[in-house]
Enzyme design. Sequence first.
Site, PDB file in Angstrom:
ATOM      1  N   TYR A   1      23.305  55.498  48.941  1.00  0.00           N
ATOM      2  CA  TYR A   1      22.131  56.128  48.310  1.00  0.00           C
ATOM      3  C   TYR A   1      20.924  56.139  49.239  1.00  0.00           C
ATOM      4  CZ  TYR A   1      24.500  56.642  43.875  1.00  0.00           C
ATOM      5  OH  TYR A   1      25.360  57.040  42.901  1.00  0.00           O
TER       6      TYR A   1
ATOM      7  N   ASP B   1      51.718  30.989  44.461  1.00  0.00           N
ATOM      8  CA  ASP B   1      53.064  31.273  43.968  1.00  0.00           C
ATOM      9  C   ASP B   1      54.057  31.235  45.112  1.00  0.00           C
ATOM     10  OD1 ASP B   1      52.023  31.662  41.483  1.00  0.00           O
ATOM     11  OD2 ASP B   1      52.095  33.884  41.552  1.00  0.00           O
TER      12      ASP B   1
END
Lengths: 661, 376
Positions: B105, B256
């Site tokens: 922006y 995991d």
Amino acid sequence: MDQQGRLGLIETGEDGSAPPAADANDSPPVPVETIPPELGERANDSQPPVAVETANPPPKRRASARSMGGKHRAISISEFFTKNRHLLGFDNPAKALLTTVREAVDNALDACEEAGILPNITVEIDPVTGYDDRYTVLVRDNGPGIIKAQIGKVFGKLLYGSKFHRLKQSRGQQGIGISAAGMYGQITTGRPVTVISRTGKRRPTHRMVLQIDTRRNEPKYLSEEQLEEWDWEHGTEIILTIAATFKGGRHSVDEYMRQTAMSNPHAHIVYRNPRGVDHVYERQVHELPKEPEEIQPHPHGIELGMLMRMLRETKRRNLTDFLKEEFCRVSQRNAEEIITGTAKRVPDRQRNQMLRRNPKAMERHEVEALFKVLGETKLHSPPTNCLSPIGHEDIRTGLFALFDPGEHDPSEFFVTGETRKPAVYRGNPFQVEVGLVYGKGLEGDNAAEVYRFANRVPLQYQAGACAITKAVQSLNWRQYNLTQPRGGFPVAPMVVSVHISSAWVPYTSESKEAIAHYPEILSELRLALQVCARRLQRHIRRQRKQRDAEKRKQYLEKYLDPISEALQEILGFNDQEKARVSVQLTELIDPQEEEAEPEDEAEVDEMVGRPIRHVEVVPEDQATTDDGSRETTSDSIVSPEGAEEVAQATLGLELPEGAED
Amino acid sequence: MARKKTIDPEKADEITIETLAKLAKGIHQSITRGRYPELISPVRSLQNVKEFRKRVGYLEIGEKIKTRTLSVNTVKTFAQTLKMMSLSKDLVETNDFATKRDAYYQSKNWGPAAFKDQPESDTVMDDIEAMVSRYGLGREHLRYIPDEHGGSVAGALKVHDKDLETGEPEVIDCTRFGSGAYSIPSWVEHLDFETDADFVLCIETAGMFQRLQSHKFWRKYNCILVSLGGVPSRACRRFVRRLSEQAKIPVYAFVDCDPYGVANIYRSLKVGSGNAAHVNHLFCVPQARFLGVTPKDIVDYKLPTHPLKDRDIKRANDALSNDPFFQAHPKWQNEIQRLLDMGVRAEQQALARWGLNYVIDEYLPAKLKKTGSFLP
């Protein structure tokens, strides 16, 4: 005029008996027979003419040889025409109108040019009151006029003309056209032909109304008078009434007039169509085209029948002289070589005997041997001074008559023209010219428009059968940055006009609509098109480059400033330094790299690998401009300043006088 | 060139400004001397990653560089790059920051050089980061912070932050978040750490982190818990890196047992990624060690498993054949191969098979007794 031959009624025998022209009151003594080659066979097979009236007692049993013999008779060309009018371009009412106008205008232009007069032509087509399918066609010229004795023959007798038996570039070739139009009118409306002619200021003006006796191919006078007053000092006017339809479009008379104006910028043409719309095509070039010379036949261009006729008719006493004098490009040495070769093929004649042989006495097998040797002997190409091209400057000028630039400035168009050096097919010299205009004012999504001309006559029918069409289609335009569907015309905002001039244009039919596909002609057409296409390609590239450069500049200007600005923000230098950086950036990234393309580098032709002489005096993209005084009712052809001088200069350069031995 | 030297946080801003000025000066000089200015950055791809060196501890960017020379085609990017550098300087000087979206922006003020869309500004930002990475800097130094943050912290740690507005120091005690946690900010360069913890435990899933936090696992074992939330964000990696470096404590990863947990989460945490190798020196935690779950644990603890999916197998094979980190560690190759042979995977929460708090009471204590056997 005499020996240029005339008359086309079928005759017989070798004794030169005059045709059975009934009363020769107004016809001069008819010279020896002259049979167009294509009719020769038939003529020789037929019996001597027999009076028609006695010829048909209706046989009730199988015919006897005698009665059958009685049925054989000469077919007058006029009768032949009535049955085969489509061969001459009168197949339907719309085409008949075009053919009629065309034959009359072609004759008018030919006559003016031959007499050395700048042509003023008036064409008026008016509907006949009370009919919606009849028109009167009036064509008036300021030509030399026709002497009274000839008027009937010229307009009332088929195959009577001054152009068939000579090799010289002209619009008409066969002497069949205008009288055929008269006959067509007579057949379809029963109206006679009116001719008004005057040969000079102090000469009377004759007005004759005549019909054609179709059986005998002779004019029949209905009335003749002398007019007290006529506007023109000399000239001819013909008025015909024919069954016809007036239509617009590519095949229309309007289109014919427009294209004729384009290919004849030296003519002033006033044309009123049946809807009462006047078109004035003003004279753009105030000099007549170079007069084409008449040439003798070239040995490579004749056929056996023609050779036999020439041998019969010649005044030369021996074969050597015959060859030297009746043909072009045959020297003493050539003649001896030919005769020596012929003698070898004729066992019963010695060479010396042959050299002195009387042409008239030659037997058939001798003639055939001679014919064969003629075709095999190496000879110089025929002289090319029998040609009179439009000239590529004039062809460029004329292009603007072929399309309407609309709101666009003509200088926005790319225009180019190319006149090839003369070439030869089958012993006939010919020359090809191409004019090309390209620009955004023309429709870009359509196939390019191609206009065809032969000896300055527009060809409007049978585009598909024409060598010009084939040449345009067979060229690979994609190579020149244009799009082209397979085997079609290029798709581009483009108009192409192609002109072939020749002493004998090889039409595919008598109605003169398409040019035959001789390899030599196709090759020349392609070469001329390639030259123009190459220049167009350069133009397109240059245009693209300009566009790109413009875009590039805008683009750069947009982003160079943020760069110097950001550098200033980071490094904190002053505005002066910032300006300096901006300038240096511009120089760095966009140096003036206008690598000027060498315009006049010798182009090497792709097909034959020889340099093409390329005379280009006016910059190509400085197209012609019009003075702006365009009237709503008149189409005017724009003329480039100085085009004439340029054309002169160019003609002089590109067409060296005489032969190129 | 002193490449990739560690940036002293105190001097980071100074170095950033200097680097920007140096780059701008080079361009300015090229222009005034009539040469085409160039922007040089390393090639960012896995192909330009060096062989893994344990001494270095992370995946290093190779020598291949990409030179962007000012030309008609590059002029727009050039302008945008310089404007972004200018904006960065401004941010540092005003002690502010901008996300990618903010920068996009901001560019709307740049006239023609404005970005058309965010992908365009992202590309330019990545380019700039690559450029300054040669000087040891990352995007965060330029004050362009990622939109994503991610990562929660709990345990024996006090974070020293600063109030951006007032400049007042703020101390955050990570023991005092109840059942919640401290959220790692997008930008961690300015943080300081105060801790006497023995180690950092990085946990893959938010669920496991919550269990350990709620049961105050860190109190019993004197540690800092970090929730990675899948593949850790830049801020999270940088946080762990700076924390472990300052406190000089080891980092253990608890993820995991599947190719994703090993090859993506753990590998990224420890040595950085292949595609952003130019910033790996900032976003790696070379001290990290692999606590579990290991393939051996699956057997030892009889964990419930799922079969390996196709993409797991592909990922495992990729790690074996292409990844410089695993190629440098035969132990890891064996483990991955073992996993492939078993054809199964197990999540860390599979330990719940033996009771919800089995992990706290049995598994982790057992593991922490043998830290020397952790995989590298």
